[in-house]
Design an enzyme around this catalytic site. Structure first.
Site, PDB file in Angstrom:
ATOM      1  N   CYS A   2       9.766   0.921  16.455  1.00 34.29           N
ATOM      2  CA  CYS A   2      10.922   1.672  16.946  1.00 34.29           C
ATOM      3  C   CYS A   2      12.231   1.217  16.312  1.00 34.29           C
ATOM      4  O   CYS A   2      12.466   0.030  16.132  1.00 34.29           O
ATOM      5  CB  CYS A   2      11.040   1.523  18.453  1.00 34.29           C
ATOM      6  SG  CYS A   2       9.554   1.922  19.338  1.00 34.29           S
ATOM      7  N   ARG A  27      11.142   2.074   9.200  1.00 37.53           N
ATOM      8  CA  ARG A  27      10.387   1.208  10.105  1.00 37.53           C
ATOM      9  C   ARG A  27       9.121   1.891  10.621  1.00 37.53           C
ATOM     10  O   ARG A  27       8.212   1.231  11.100  1.00 37.53           O
ATOM     11  CB  ARG A  27      11.272   0.813  11.296  1.00 37.53           C
ATOM     12  CG  ARG A  27      12.472  -0.015  10.912  1.00 37.53           C
ATOM     13  CD  ARG A  27      13.400  -0.237  12.084  1.00 37.53           C
ATOM     14  NE  ARG A  27      12.798  -1.094  13.090  1.00 37.53           N
ATOM     15  CZ  ARG A  27      12.847  -2.416  13.088  1.00 37.53           C
ATOM     16  NH1 ARG A  27      13.474  -3.039  12.120  1.00 37.53           N
ATOM     17  NH2 ARG A  27      12.291  -3.122  14.040  1.00 37.53           N
ATOM     18  N   ASN A 101      12.311  -0.854  22.497  1.00 40.35           N
ATOM     19  CA  ASN A 101      11.282  -1.222  21.520  1.00 40.35           C
ATOM     20  C   ASN A 101      10.465  -2.337  22.147  1.00 40.35           C
ATOM     21  O   ASN A 101      11.031  -3.226  22.784  1.00 40.35           O
ATOM     22  CB  ASN A 101      11.944  -1.716  20.224  1.00 40.35           C
ATOM     23  CG  ASN A 101      10.919  -2.187  19.193  1.00 40.35           C
ATOM     24  OD1 ASN A 101       9.781  -1.729  19.193  1.00 40.35           O
ATOM     25  ND2 ASN A 101      11.327  -3.095  18.327  1.00 40.35           N
ATOM     26  N   GLY A 102       9.142  -2.302  21.984  1.00 36.97           N
ATOM     27  CA  GLY A 102       8.296  -3.355  22.541  1.00 36.97           C
ATOM     28  C   GLY A 102       7.390  -2.802  23.624  1.00 36.97           C
ATOM     29  O   GLY A 102       7.178  -1.593  23.713  1.00 36.97           O
ATOM     30  N   GLU A 484      -5.023  -6.880  -2.257  1.00 37.87           N
ATOM     31  CA  GLU A 484      -3.714  -6.226  -2.177  1.00 37.87           C
ATOM     32  C   GLU A 484      -3.778  -4.823  -2.803  1.00 37.87           C
ATOM     33  O   GLU A 484      -3.196  -3.872  -2.269  1.00 37.87           O
ATOM     34  CB  GLU A 484      -2.669  -7.108  -2.869  1.00 37.87           C
ATOM     35  CG  GLU A 484      -1.260  -6.560  -2.923  1.00 37.87           C
ATOM     36  CD  GLU A 484      -0.615  -6.313  -1.562  1.00 37.87           C
ATOM     37  OE1 GLU A 484      -1.177  -6.722  -0.535  1.00 37.87           O
ATOM     38  OE2 GLU A 484       0.460  -5.681  -1.534  1.00 37.87           O
ATOM     39  N   LYS A 488      -2.897  -1.455  -0.650  1.00 31.64           N
ATOM     40  CA  LYS A 488      -1.864  -0.495  -1.053  1.00 31.64           C
ATOM     41  C   LYS A 488      -2.431   0.926  -1.059  1.00 31.64           C
ATOM     42  O   LYS A 488      -1.797   1.860  -0.587  1.00 31.64           O
ATOM     43  CB  LYS A 488      -1.344  -0.839  -2.460  1.00 31.64           C
ATOM     44  CG  LYS A 488      -0.375  -1.995  -2.503  1.00 31.64           C
ATOM     45  CD  LYS A 488       0.984  -1.608  -1.993  1.00 31.64           C
ATOM     46  CE  LYS A 488       1.722  -2.704  -1.284  1.00 31.64           C
ATOM     47  NZ  LYS A 488       1.162  -3.371  -0.165  1.00 31.64           N
ATOM     48  N   GLU A 491      -3.084   2.213   2.526  1.00 34.81           N
ATOM     49  CA  GLU A 491      -1.946   2.495   3.412  1.00 34.81           C
ATOM     50  C   GLU A 491      -1.113   3.686   2.976  1.00 34.81           C
ATOM     51  O   GLU A 491      -0.573   4.385   3.826  1.00 34.81           O
ATOM     52  CB  GLU A 491      -1.091   1.250   3.670  1.00 34.81           C
ATOM     53  CG  GLU A 491      -0.323   0.673   2.529  1.00 34.81           C
ATOM     54  CD  GLU A 491       0.542  -0.514   2.985  1.00 34.81           C
ATOM     55  OE1 GLU A 491       0.872  -1.337   2.118  1.00 34.81           O
ATOM     56  OE2 GLU A 491       0.913  -0.616   4.165  1.00 34.81           O
ATOM     57  N   HIS A 507     -23.993  -9.882  -3.016  1.00 34.13           N
ATOM     58  CA  HIS A 507     -24.427 -10.184  -1.649  1.00 34.13           C
ATOM     59  C   HIS A 507     -24.261  -8.984  -0.717  1.00 34.13           C
ATOM     60  O   HIS A 507     -24.319  -9.134   0.489  1.00 34.13           O
ATOM     61  CB  HIS A 507     -23.658 -11.390  -1.102  1.00 34.13           C
ATOM     62  CG  HIS A 507     -23.884 -12.623  -1.917  1.00 34.13           C
ATOM     63  ND1 HIS A 507     -25.084 -13.286  -1.950  1.00 34.13           N
ATOM     64  CD2 HIS A 507     -23.057 -13.284  -2.769  1.00 34.13           C
ATOM     65  CE1 HIS A 507     -24.988 -14.326  -2.774  1.00 34.13           C
ATOM     66  NE2 HIS A 507     -23.768 -14.342  -3.287  1.00 34.13           N
ATOM     67  N   LYS A 610       7.097  -0.493   9.385  1.00 36.99           N
ATOM     68  CA  LYS A 610       7.532  -1.534   8.455  1.00 36.99           C
ATOM     69  C   LYS A 610       7.595  -2.876   9.149  1.00 36.99           C
ATOM     70  O   LYS A 610       7.262  -3.907   8.586  1.00 36.99           O
ATOM     71  CB  LYS A 610       8.906  -1.158   7.896  1.00 36.99           C
ATOM     72  CG  LYS A 610       9.464  -2.141   6.879  1.00 36.99           C
ATOM     73  CD  LYS A 610       8.715  -2.031   5.581  1.00 36.99           C
ATOM     74  CE  LYS A 610       9.210  -2.999   4.524  1.00 36.99           C
ATOM     75  NZ  LYS A 610       8.231  -3.119   3.421  1.00 36.99           N
TER      76      LYS A 610
HETATM   77  C1  AGP Z   1       2.454  -4.170   3.388  1.00 38.90           C
HETATM   78  O1  AGP Z   1       2.356  -3.172   2.442  1.00 38.90           O
HETATM   79  C2  AGP Z   1       2.190  -3.777   4.725  1.00 38.90           C
HETATM   80  N1  AGP Z   1       3.010  -2.707   5.124  1.00 38.90           N
HETATM   81  C3  AGP Z   1       1.938  -4.835   5.790  1.00 38.90           C
HETATM   82  O2  AGP Z   1       0.659  -5.316   5.534  1.00 38.90           O
HETATM   83  C4  AGP Z   1       2.898  -6.030   5.934  1.00 38.90           C
HETATM   84  O3  AGP Z   1       2.821  -6.859   4.818  1.00 38.90           O
HETATM   85  C5  AGP Z   1       2.547  -6.811   7.218  1.00 38.90           C
HETATM   86  O4  AGP Z   1       2.722  -5.962   8.320  1.00 38.90           O
HETATM   87  C6  AGP Z   1       3.364  -8.069   7.394  1.00 38.90           C
HETATM   88  O5  AGP Z   1       4.720  -7.782   7.488  1.00 38.90           O
HETATM   89  P1  AGP Z   1       5.811  -8.919   7.402  1.00 38.90           P
HETATM   90  O6  AGP Z   1       5.757  -9.493   6.016  1.00 38.90           O
HETATM   91  O7  AGP Z   1       7.114  -8.238   7.696  1.00 38.90           O
HETATM   92  O8  AGP Z   1       5.442  -9.953   8.428  1.00 38.90           O
END
Ligand code: AGP
Length: 615
Positions: A2, A27, A101-102, A484, A488, A491, A507, A610
């Site tokens: 949020c 976000r 938020n939360g 990674e 990417k 997501e 395996h 985010k």
């Molecule tokens: C990265 O592309 C992601 N959106 C996600 O994995 C992110 O790295 C993770 O949520 C950790 O976020 P932070 O570094 O703000 O703690």
């Protein structure tokens, strides 16, 4: 998650608030709403979906002019993302508006109590209990800040709450527990927001809000207390980037801009960390050399992309310092009864500095006596504030949900921590440290070279846009790079993608290889440990023999891979441990192009946020 904005000043509150929400869109959210105080009443509007839906509603039915207001982008937790559940939530009389938020963990009990007393609810959210409780305290004679303090004392869970009241046109009151909130200090105007990007176009002066605090802003003042009303000290800070840093600057997507900014971000993160003798000096770390010499184990905790940086840290820390290093997903850490004591150094990596899983893990580690070093990109955020030490990355604001430049700078920070530990503990000679530091200093130029040769990678993404699955293989530090690359693609391009340690293929995962499946392979330098290189060349052959379309990321002049590669992506020669800084870049570019070709929102992928501020 949020996004929150509050404003009091001399500008039109609605304009400031909507502009702030626009800057917080990154976000992640699924509905949006605003409220203003005007002529002794509240006016509000809220809509499911993107901010554009709210703006259309405001265009169709404008709110009255006002200089006090708040706005919210909601990432649904309790209740579907609908108009009805969007924030703000008003009490029955429509005098109080609240955004949140939360998660309020005891909301069910509070709701039952209010309903027993005859209160009618108009949403499925946990938030709405706060509106009704605040209204009843104000009706009983409390001012809004007092009412907020009383209500907060009854709430369990994590929250940022912001409220306005129809009878109090010139102030906005907010509270914070385990959820982000900062104050922006203007001239004749003040702001509240989830992060500084919401008000950066108006002011770069900010004020931290600590845990368990209530803040009241007016146009000319800020009052900060704890939940019991005791005054608390103010911690002001200056934001060292401006509004232009948080804009697209001619790129189609923030992610493209942020990928392009990586050479600069890496260079900035190295800046000022090496003295004239080539020795590392990390003064800001706030841990003494004696404390670092005492360390007998390092545990890295992080989530997602930051966790992948942590995996690379393990290779560097153990190789350069001989101190055992574990890497743990922050969300798992405190549930497994980890062995942690005063001699453990916990490294918490978080771009946002607000990730709840990481925050909870670091609190647990500190309770067990460990010292915690945060690696973060966000000045004034919770994780650095609650850590014993901090090393800031200097990536600048990262807006795209998919982390790119923050990841590269996390890698750099991990190398710096490893080298510094080695320097302090004497496990690395001065000239060895200087040699690695020189190689690190060359990395921005090498990342630039990679960026200049990315058109074939984009073309490949276009060719493979119908693939149903993409696999990524790596060994050693190439393994986190493979993970990674897969993350990417998942997501932002919503494709099935898996990263594997290449040695694990046989395996189980090799069963996934069928004719035509694209397999990226991150190949270590042939000049490093040759056994590592030879083994992965065999792995490429294994998948190719089963019909995979192999896309090999290999060092320039590595000829051994040529016979087995359907496509080769060349990266500059660099030491094996530093290779992730160049090898991950083509995977970022591939995912970005793939998401774009498949018609998805590159910067704001579905369901993701985010800053992940719930556990
Ligand atoms: C990265 O592309 C992601 N959106 C996600 O994995 C992110 O790295 C993770 O949520 C950790 O976020 P932070 O570094 O703000 O703690």
């Amino acid at each position: 998650m949020c996004g929150i904005v509050g404003y009091v000043g001399d500008q039109q509150a609605l304009d400031v608030v909507v502009e702030g929400l626009r800057r917080l869109e990154y976000r992640g959210y699924d509905s949006a709403g605003v409220a203003v105080v005007a002529d002794g009443a509240l006016a509000s509007a809220k809509r499911a979906g993107k901010l554009a839906n709210l703006e259309k509603a405001l265009g169709d039915k404008p709110l009255p002019s006002s200089t006090t207001g708040l706005g919210h982008t909601r990432w649904a937790t309790h209740g579907a993302p609908t108009d009805r559940n969007a924030h703000p939530h008003l009490d029955e009389s429509g005098r109080v508006a609240v955004i949140h938020n939360g998660i309020i963990e005891n909301f069910a009990g509070l709701r039952a109590e209010l309903e027993d007393g005859g209160t009618a609810f108009s949403s499925d959210t946990d938030t709405e209990v706060v509106s009704h409780l605040l209204a009843s305290h104000v009706a009983a004679g409390s001012d809004l800040a007092d009412a907020m303090r009383s209500v907060c004392r009854r709430l369990d869970g994590a929250f940022t709450l912001v409220a306005v009241h129809a009878d109090i046109p010139d102030r906005v009151v907010a509270a914070r527990r385990n959820s982000p909130l900062v104050v922006g200090l203007g001239d004749g105007e003040n702001f509240l927001a989830s992060d500084v990007s919401a008000f950066i176009a108006h002011t770069r002066e900010a004020l931290e809000i600590g845990e368990g605090q209530v803040v009241e802003i007016t146009a000319n003042g800020v009052t900060l207390t704890d939940f019991d009303g005791a005054p608390v000290d103010e911690k002001r800070y200056h934001v060292d980037w401006d509004a232009s840093a948080a804009e697209k600057g001619g790129y189609d997507y923030f992610m493209l801009k942020e990928i392009a900014e990586q050479p600069r971000a890496v260079a900035d993160t190295l800046l000022g960390r090496v003295d004239s003798d080539g020795q590392l000096s990390l003064d800001e770390m706030r841990l003494s050399d004696d404390e670092l010499r005492d360390v007998d184990k390092v545990i890295v905790i992080a989530c997602g992309t930051a966790y992948h940086a942590g995996m690379v840290a393990k290779y560097a820390i153990e190789h350069w310092t001989r101190v055992p290093c574990e890497v743990e997903l922050a969300s798992e850490f405190r549930y497994r009864d980890p062995v942690v004591d005063r001699q453990t150094l916990v490294v918490a990596i978080s771009q946002s500095g607000e990730t709840m899983d990481t925050l909870m893990a670091l609190r647990y580690a500190r309770e067990q006596g460990a010292r915690v070093l945060a690696i973060s990109n966000t000045n004034g955020s919770t994780i650095p504030r609650e850590s014993d030490a901090v090393l800031y990355t200097h990536a600048g604001p990262e807006v795209a949900v998919a982390s790119t430049k923050a990841h590269l700078t996390q890698l750099v920070a991990c190398y710096l921590v490893a080298l510094y530990l080695g320097q302090v503990r004497g496990t690395k000679w001065g000239d060895e440290t200087r040699a690695v530091v020189r190689e690190l200093a060359d990395m921005p130029g090498k990342i630039d070279q990679v960026l200049e040769t990315m058109e074939p990678v984009r073309e490949l993404a276009r060719q493979l846009s119908d693939a149903t699955s993409v696999l990524f293989l790596g060994r050693h530090v190439g393994f986190p790079v493979a993970l990674e690359g897969a993350l990417k693609l998942k997501e932002i391009a919503y494709m099935h993608a898996e990263g594997f340690a290449a040695g694990e293929l046989k395996h189980g995962p090799i069963a996934l290889v069928e004719p035509g499946v694209p397999v990226f392979v991150v190949v270590p330098s042939p000049r490093g440990r040759s056994v590592l290189h030879d083994k992965i060349v065999s792995n490429i052959q294994e998948v190719r023999a089963r019909g995979a379309r192999t896309i090999v990321i290999a060092e320039q002049a590595d000829e051994a891979v040529v016979p087995y590669a359907d496509h080769i992506v060349r990266v500059p020669v660099c030491p094996t441990l530093l290779q992730p800084l160049v090898a991950v870049v083509p995977l970022q570019v591939f995912a970005c192009e793939m998401a774009s070709v498949r018609g998805f929102d590159v910067d704001q992928p579905r369901n993701l946020a985010k800053s992940v501020t719930v556990e």
